[in-house]
Design a protein around this motif. Structure first.
Motif, PDB file in Angstrom:
ATOM      1  N   ALA A 101      36.810  38.658  33.530  1.00 61.85           N
ATOM      2  CA  ALA A 101      35.991  38.254  34.726  1.00 61.85           C
ATOM      3  C   ALA A 101      36.716  37.754  35.753  1.00 61.85           C
ATOM      4  CB  ALA A 101      34.861  37.509  34.348  1.00 61.85           C
ATOM      5  N   PHE A 102      37.812  36.746  35.407  1.00 62.99           N
ATOM      6  CA  PHE A 102      38.440  35.962  36.552  1.00 62.99           C
ATOM      7  C   PHE A 102      39.364  37.031  37.172  1.00 62.99           C
ATOM      8  CE2 PHE A 102      42.455  33.608  37.323  1.00 62.99           C
ATOM      9  CZ  PHE A 102      42.036  32.865  38.329  1.00 62.99           C
ATOM     10  N   LEU A 103      40.117  37.885  36.414  1.00 60.09           N
ATOM     11  CA  LEU A 103      41.210  38.441  37.233  1.00 60.09           C
ATOM     12  C   LEU A 103      40.443  39.808  37.941  1.00 60.09           C
ATOM     13  CD1 LEU A 103      44.016  38.772  34.729  1.00 60.09           C
ATOM     14  CD2 LEU A 103      43.954  37.387  36.542  1.00 60.09           C
ATOM     15  N   THR A 104      39.326  40.209  37.340  1.00 62.85           N
ATOM     16  CA  THR A 104      38.576  40.998  38.338  1.00 62.85           C
ATOM     17  C   THR A 104      37.922  40.569  39.684  1.00 62.85           C
ATOM     18  OG1 THR A 104      37.784  42.235  36.431  1.00 62.85           O
ATOM     19  CG2 THR A 104      36.690  42.875  38.301  1.00 62.85           C
ATOM     20  N   GLY A 105      37.515  39.038  39.324  1.00 59.30           N
ATOM     21  CA  GLY A 105      37.229  38.446  40.465  1.00 59.30           C
ATOM     22  C   GLY A 105      38.203  38.506  41.567  1.00 59.30           C
TER      23      GLY A 105
END
Ligand SMILES: [Zn+2]
Lengths: 348, 329
Positions: B30-34
């Motif tokens: 989620a963090f890296l996609t964000g």
């Protein structure tokens, strides 16, 4: 618990490069030295444990080459940690505590010269969020140093004082790479100057541990390990308070360091600013002799420098110059992992 | 037997390079996609602390944590260091500051770099904001760097928490989640094999094979590594061995290795060169594979310009008696 002591210690001369020596050629003299000090033969050793890093060598299973130096045939009881040799000593200590062996040979070595150690050490960082940015070991130490300066714990002149004192003490250490005080130099990564940083070099170390009466037979004044512990902090630098080292403090507490004052401390502080953190975390007063060997600022063979701290502290006890010493080793960025041992000599 | 001459120690570049392929758990994904979508997510621990960058386990309690929140792309420098000589792979090629930045809404700091004209333009407590990379793939480098951000309160903070307010929850759901990263790693070395192995390789250039004798057990090691693994002592007495030797054991290779220019089946064997205390290995040629046998006497075949024998071929001598090589198998 059985009483276990460091009974012999040897280290190589620490040099900027040692192209003429393979790892085993570098390690053998220190192995032979500790065996000669104790009169032990390789076949007398109950357990052998080493520490090193494949990333320094650039080769897989690089430690197996140095096994040629310990006489590993017929088969021996042997182990290895991909860590500073201080952690190999911890493993050997535990092995002796179990009673499965009475003597242990512990050694470690590091050749930083083949690669760029600042780049190599980035590979131990969090691979998702940090390693892709390639922050090198000096940069991370510099972040810690600035945090200390901002907190009013130190300033640049005080850091320079640590460097001068360490290298001045190293003038009496024939193995040191940087003996004698020298200029602080330019900023490497501000606020750290060249003088605040350890030399890059190659070196090796070996110690022998022995239990109980065996230790008394092998050594006139054994350096008894009264306690030893190692602790780790969160991986992410941004979670930690970089001005403190709660893991070093906890390890010291569990090792019994705070039960009675120590007279000597060998601290594995490759950067001047890290000595500031450790002195506070380990509650070392000004009366404690810190790094009489010169410490890692005078010679920092990666993977050996921590075990050298244990060896230097033990040697000081054996020589009668200390009765109770604290030895510390670190690993990882900004003092992430810390090992503390308390060593004592019997009444003189 | 001669004492080892003053060595010409060899050196050669050695590059270790490979892409680490890593899968991401739900929080890191989620963090890296964000980041790819210009959204910075953190994770809230049981006691309400917001960790940025987020992890899947509370570093204090080890509890699993999954409550994602969105924080602001603006924040405050908690500590810094000035890098005057950027190194390969680092985010900027011009001098920059390493910074730990506590983003607005977060309780922990993110390591990255700050683009600033000089160390005089950086201080702890400084307000900064993210400069996004033009091309974003779902990696920490989607943040190109931070840049100074002095214009407080102009509403340009983007989404996420404003200073002093709690970070709002975020589902962590995006189209086309990034589930893995490929992190290239390259380290450059200059490898030196040390004295013993340099001597061995240098002698091969003259088509000589040299070993070293253990002063304790008299065994001759070839190739020498400088130590006797049985006695644990230095092997310093140099001994020329071969050129002929005895095939002590062998195997028949039936699968062609990629990039190998040798027709299968071929024979790979252990060859005890005359005078050597252990066997080295090499290919056996000049004889049909099904006629190769233990005890076969062989000699090296050198090709023009090669630094080691291409293969070993039969000498035509009678086979060696088993007792003469049984200790060397
Ligand atoms: Zn031998």
């Amino acid at each position: 618990m059985r009483d276990i002591a460091i009974v012999a210690f040897a280290q190589s001369d620490h040099l900027r490069r040692t192209d003429e020596c393979s790892e085993v050629e570098m390690v053998m003299p220190v192995l032979h030295s500790v065996l000669a000090q104790t009169g032990l033969k390789t076949s007398d050793i109950g357990f052998t444990c080493s520490g090193s890093s494949d990333y320094l060598a650039g080769r897989a299973f690089s430690f197996t080459m140095t096994l040629d130096g310990v006489g590993a045939w017929p088969p021996i009881s042997e182990s290895h940690v991909e860590m500073d040799g201080a952690w190999a000593l911890y493993e050997a200590w535990v092995k002796l505590l179990t009673g499965e062996a009475d003597t242990a040979l512990v050694y470690s070595y590091g050749k930083s010269s083949p690669g760029s150690v600042r780049d190599v050490l980035t590979r131990q960082l969090d691979p998702y969020y940090v390693a892709p940015l390639w922050p090198d070991s000096v940069a991370l130490a510099a972040l810690q140093a600035q945090a200390l300066i901002d907190a009013g714990e130190t300033d640049e002149p005080a850091l320079a004082g640590v460097a001068t004192r360490s290298r001045g003490d190293a003038a009496d250490n024939p193995h040191a790479q940087l003996p004698g005080a020298r200029p602080q130099g330019d900023y490497l990564v501000r606020p750290l100057r060249t003088g605040d940083c350890p030399p890059i070099g190659d070196g090796a170390v070996a110690v022998v541990l022995a239990a109980g009466d065996r230790a008394r037979d092998l050594c006139e004044r054994p350096a008894w390990i009264r306690g030893m512990d190692h602790r780790i902090e969160a991986h992410s630098l941004g979670v930690r308070d970089l001005t403190d080292s709660p893991s070093a403090r906890l390890a010291a507490e569990r090792a019994g360091a705070f039960e009675r004052p120590v007279d000597t401390a060998e601290l594995h502080a490759p950067f001047t600013s890290q000595e500031v953190v450790l002195r506070k975390a380990l509650r070392l007063g000004d009366d404690v002799r810190v790094n009489p060997s010169g410490g890692a600022l005078a010679a920092n063979p990666v993977m050996a420098a921590g075990l050298i701290r244990l060896g230097e502290a033990a040697a000081r006890i054996q020589r009668g110059e200390s009765d109770r010493a604290l030895a510390h080793a670190t690993s990882g960025p900004c003092l992430q992992q810390n090992l503390v041992a308390v060593l004592e000599g019997e009444a003189q | 037997m001669t004492a080892a001459p003053s060595p010409e120690v060899l050196r050669a570049p050695l590059v270790v390079e490979f892409p680490f392929t890593r899968s991401l758990g739900p929080v890191q994904s989620a963090f890296l996609t964000g980041l790819r979508e210009r959204t910075v997510l953190g994770v809230r621990t049981g006691d309400g602390t917001v960790l940025v960058p987020p992890v899947e386990y509370d570093p204090a309690t080890a509890d699993e944590i999954r409550d994602l929140v969105e924080v602001a792309p603006t924040g405050t420098v908690t500590t810094w260091a000035w890098e005057a000589s950027p190194r390969r792979g680092q985010p900027l090629t011009t001098p920059f500051a390493w910074v730990l930045v506590k983003l607005d809404g977060a309780d922990t700091a993110l390591l990255h770099v700050l683009d600033a004209p000089g160390p005089g333009a950086v201080h702890s407590g400084q307000r900064v904001r993210i400069r996004w990379a033009a091309e974003r793939t779902g990696a920490i480098t989607d943040i190109a760097c931070f840049e100074p951000y002095e214009s407080e309160g102009d509403g340009d903070g983007g989404s996420g928490a404003a200073p002093g307010t709690a970070a709002p929850a975020h589902s962590g759901l995006f189209d086309d989640l990034v589930t893995g990263i490929t992190a290239p790693a390259r380290l450059d070395y200059v490898y030196s094999p040390g004295r013993a192995q340099s001597d061995y390789i240098n002698a091969l250039a003259d088509r000589k094979t040299v070993g070293e004798r253990c002063p304790s057990c008299a065994k001759v090691y070839v190739p020498p590594r400088g130590a006797c693994p049985t006695c644990g002592v230095a092997t310093t007495d140099r001994v020329e061995v071969g050129p002929a030797g005895t095939l002590t054991t062998y195997c028949i290779v039936n699968i062609k290795a990629r990039g190998l220019d040798i027709e299968v089946p071929y024979v790979y064997g252990h060859i005890a060169l005359d005078g050597a205390g252990l066997a080295l290995h090499g290919r056996i040629g000049g004889i049909p594979y099904d006629q190769v046998r233990m005890g076969l006497r062989v000699e090296p075949v050198w090709t023009e310009g090669a630094r080691f024998p291409d293969h070993y071929r039969p000498t035509g001598e009678p086979d060696a008696d088993y007792d003469t090589y049984k200790e060397l198998i």
